[in-house]
Write an enzyme that holds these catalytic residues in place. Structure first.
Site, mmCIF file in Angstrom:
data_model
loop_
_atom_site.group_PDB
_atom_site.id
_atom_site.type_symbol
_atom_site.label_atom_id
_atom_site.label_comp_id
_atom_site.label_asym_id
_atom_site.label_seq_id
_atom_site.Cartn_x
_atom_site.Cartn_y
_atom_site.Cartn_z
ATOM 1 N N HIS A 1 0.881 -1.192 0.000
ATOM 2 C CA HIS A 1 0.000 0.000 0.000
ATOM 3 C C HIS A 1 0.910 1.232 0.000
ATOM 4 C CE1 HIS A 1 -3.487 2.399 0.600
ATOM 5 N NE2 HIS A 1 -3.846 2.072 1.823
ATOM 6 N N HIS B 1 -1.601 -2.896 -9.853
ATOM 7 C CA HIS B 1 -2.633 -2.382 -8.942
ATOM 8 C C HIS B 1 -3.759 -3.391 -8.831
ATOM 9 C CE1 HIS B 1 -5.531 0.383 -7.128
ATOM 10 N NE2 HIS B 1 -4.485 1.098 -6.806
ATOM 11 N N ASP C 1 2.118 5.451 -6.966
ATOM 12 C CA ASP C 1 3.338 5.520 -6.152
ATOM 13 C C ASP C 1 4.587 5.717 -7.011
ATOM 14 O OD1 ASP C 1 2.164 4.939 -3.538
ATOM 15 O OD2 ASP C 1 1.607 3.067 -4.484
HETATM 16 C C1 LIG Z 1 -0.285 -3.679 -5.985
HETATM 17 C C2 LIG Z 1 -0.206 -5.189 -5.969
HETATM 18 C C3 LIG Z 1 -0.023 -5.666 -4.540
HETATM 19 C C4 LIG Z 1 -1.503 -5.727 -6.540
HETATM 20 O O1 LIG Z 1 -1.398 -7.066 -6.523
HETATM 21 P P1 LIG Z 1 -2.610 -8.085 -6.740
HETATM 22 O O2 LIG Z 1 -3.806 -7.431 -7.293
HETATM 23 O O3 LIG Z 1 -2.772 -8.849 -5.479
HETATM 24 O O4 LIG Z 1 -2.037 -8.976 -7.867
HETATM 25 P P2 LIG Z 1 -1.024 -10.158 -7.661
HETATM 26 O O5 LIG Z 1 -0.058 -9.870 -6.568
HETATM 27 O O6 LIG Z 1 -1.829 -11.412 -7.584
HETATM 28 O O7 LIG Z 1 -0.258 -10.089 -9.047
HETATM 29 C C5 LIG Z 1 -0.800 -10.592 -10.264
HETATM 30 C C6 LIG Z 1 0.346 -11.090 -11.115
HETATM 31 O O8 LIG Z 1 1.154 -9.973 -11.504
HETATM 32 C C7 LIG Z 1 2.463 -10.080 -10.953
HETATM 33 N N1 LIG Z 1 2.829 -8.772 -10.449
HETATM 34 C C8 LIG Z 1 2.025 -7.887 -9.811
HETATM 35 N N2 LIG Z 1 2.690 -6.753 -9.564
HETATM 36 C C9 LIG Z 1 3.933 -6.933 -10.043
HETATM 37 C C10 LIG Z 1 5.070 -6.095 -10.059
HETATM 38 N N3 LIG Z 1 5.056 -4.873 -9.537
HETATM 39 N N4 LIG Z 1 6.202 -6.572 -10.609
HETATM 40 C C11 LIG Z 1 6.235 -7.814 -11.136
HETATM 41 N N5 LIG Z 1 5.167 -8.649 -11.152
HETATM 42 C C12 LIG Z 1 4.033 -8.210 -10.601
HETATM 43 C C13 LIG Z 1 2.360 -11.099 -9.830
HETATM 44 O O9 LIG Z 1 3.577 -11.748 -9.608
HETATM 45 C C14 LIG Z 1 1.286 -12.024 -10.358
HETATM 46 O O10 LIG Z 1 1.877 -12.861 -11.315
HETATM 47 P P3 LIG Z 1 1.338 -14.391 -11.489
HETATM 48 O O11 LIG Z 1 -0.060 -14.243 -12.002
HETATM 49 O O12 LIG Z 1 2.275 -15.019 -12.424
HETATM 50 O O13 LIG Z 1 1.381 -15.016 -10.112
HETATM 51 C C15 LIG Z 1 0.976 -5.672 -6.852
HETATM 52 O O14 LIG Z 1 0.807 -5.238 -8.181
HETATM 53 C C16 LIG Z 1 2.324 -5.214 -6.307
HETATM 54 O O15 LIG Z 1 2.869 -5.856 -5.420
HETATM 55 N N6 LIG Z 1 2.861 -4.082 -6.861
HETATM 56 C C17 LIG Z 1 4.097 -3.553 -6.353
HETATM 57 C C18 LIG Z 1 3.821 -2.793 -5.076
HETATM 58 C C19 LIG Z 1 3.051 -1.505 -5.328
HETATM 59 O O16 LIG Z 1 3.372 -0.739 -6.217
HETATM 60 N N7 LIG Z 1 2.042 -1.270 -4.483
HETATM 61 C C20 LIG Z 1 1.260 -0.041 -4.527
HETATM 62 C C21 LIG Z 1 -0.112 -0.270 -5.039
HETATM 63 S S1 LIG Z 1 -0.966 1.263 -5.238
#
Ligand SMILES: CC(C)(COP(=O)(O)OP(=O)(O)OC[C@H]1O[C@@H](n2cnc3c(N)ncnc32)[C@H](O)[C@@H]1OP(=O)(O)O)[C@@H](O)C(=O)NCCC(=O)NCCS
Length: 374
Positions: free
Chosen positions: A216, A255, A311
């Site tokens: 987050h 996201h 972010d």
């Molecule tokens: C924001 C976030 C937690 C959302 O995640 P989510 O909706 O739960 O999606 P998931 O974590 O299930 O990710 C879906 C897929 O994309 C990949 N993925 C997601 N964000 C990624 C990233 N920043 N870099 C590389 N791979 C990523 C995951 O590994 C997953 O791959 P898979 O399907 O092969 O397992 C995730 O995109 C993330 O960790 N981003 C980086 C942190 C960030 O910027 N957070 C701020 C959000 S506003």
């Protein structure tokens, strides 16, 4: 609404995110219209009053915020005792809790009472953040200066100098863009705490604890750390390949809701570029843009609809205006407090305990065996 429907669907009039269209709405206003044009104080008023202020209403809000900016001496003394290497977000969370402890009227959760706390917390959070930055560097805190807007006063309290207008404008836009975002995790935390009948400070402390995590609010700090890491590496493309091969997530990308470009990233990107050019430090914007470009050409990111989120370019903006990376999440809190309070007030206006439906996936019918026989 029927009780069953209420159980299934939580509603809000504060803000709405459409992740497939890439839309964000604050109280009916599209972020693409309001984001580049309104000030943070106008957004606070809008979120708390469901309408934009006229000039008189805005000036009353500004005066009210100014009047509540100073920190109580007792709180400053408490903060002087915190460990100097504490994470600023842990400091902010603890100082906010202490502020609630010192408020003898903290449990007043009438709408008027809660609005007062909302005003106080919004006014005082930048002072806490700036005071800690001064204290941990061995300096005395700088008192707020009357006549400066919210963003300008924060920058002034950090270093005691007349703030640079470009930095003020960039910070103000950042504050506008992060103010509210539907049922994001921290706002949801604030609403759950409010729904139990707890006080506003408790709700905001819950929200702060939730914001701290890297999935987050903590992502902005991590995004900047990765840009610094890429710069130290020297070859950004190679850095990207190695990060991917190591299975690292690119922070500031992806996201839960947006499966197209985050509209706030679209507004922040040119803003970060403008600030980079005017400040003469274009390195960070360049690195961020290059990594984003590499991700946009990578099948892995394309297939999974992973775009830069808010972010990503926030990190460049905050670093370019001179904020230390570990203060980024606190700066996020300085903005999101507007949305937290908007939704806390909304929750209080029609309060009902929030408890998600449980999907039990554990065992059943276990037979109890006394301790001596196990
Ligand atoms: C924001 C976030 C937690 C959302 O995640 P989510 O909706 O739960 O999606 P998931 O974590 O299930 O990710 C879906 C897929 O994309 C990949 N993925 C997601 N964000 C990624 C990233 N920043 N870099 C590389 N791979 C990523 C995951 O590994 C997953 O791959 P898979 O399907 O092969 O397992 C995730 O995109 C993330 O960790 N981003 C980086 C942190 C960030 O910027 N957070 C701020 C959000 S506003």
């Amino acid at each position: 609404m029927s009780e069953t429907k209420k159980e299934e669907l939580m509603t809000t009039s504060s803000s709405f995110v459409d992740g497939t269209k890439g839309e964000l709405i604050y109280r009916g206003y599209d972020i693409r219209d309001i984001g580049p044009n309104a000030t943070f104080e106008e957004i606070i008023y809008l979120l708390w009053n469901d309408k934009l202020p006229n000039a008189h209403e805005l000036s009353l809000l500004k005066v009210a915020l100014e009047s509540k900016r100073a920190l109580p001496d007792l709180l400053l003394n408490v903060m002087r005792g915190f460990p100097w290497d504490a994470h600023p977000m842990a400091v902010l969370r603890t100082a906010t809790s202490a502020l609630g402890l010192l408020d003898r009227n903290a449990d007043n959760i009438t709408i008027d009472g809660a609005r007062e706390k909302a005003l106080l917390l919004t006014a005082v959070i930048p002072t806490m953040v700036a005071a800690w930055e001064r204290l941990r560097n061995g300096h005395d805190p700088i008192a707020p200066r009357a006549g400066l807007g919210h963003a300008a006063n924060f920058l002034y309290m950090l270093n005691g100098e007349e703030p640079n207008p470009d930095a003020v404008a960039a910070l103000d836009s950042y504050l506008v863009l992060l103010a509210d975002h539907g049922f994001n995790a921290s706002t949801f935390s604030a609403r759950v705490t409010t729904s139990t009948g707890a006080d506003v400070y408790s709700a905001i402390v819950s929200a702060m604890g939730t914001l701290k995590g890297p999935a987050h609010g903590g992502a902005t700090q991590r995004a900047m750390e990765q840009f610094i890491d890429a710069a130290q590496h020297g070859d950004v493309a190679q850095w990207f390949t190695e990060a991917r091969a190591a299975g690292k997530r690119i922070m500031g990308i992806g996201h839960r809701i947006y499966k197209v470009e985050d509209p706030r990233a679209r507004i922040l990107r040119p803003l970060a570029e403008k600030l980079a050019n005017s400040s003469g430090t274009s390195e960070w914007f360049g690195i961020a843009r290059d990594i984003e470009g590499l991700a946009r050409q990578d099948e892995y990111f394309i297939e999974r609809d992973l775009y830069a989120n808010v972010d990503y370019y926030s990190a460049v903006v905050l670093y370019t205006i001179g904020l230390p990376v570990d203060q980024f999440t606190c700066t996020f809190a300085m903005s999101r407090i507007a949305g937290w309070c908007s939704q806390v007030l909304e929750q209080l206006a029609d309060n009902r305990l929030i408890r998600p439906k449980e999907g039990y996936v554990g065992k059943r019918d276990q037979v109890f065996v006394p301790l001596a026989e196990r």
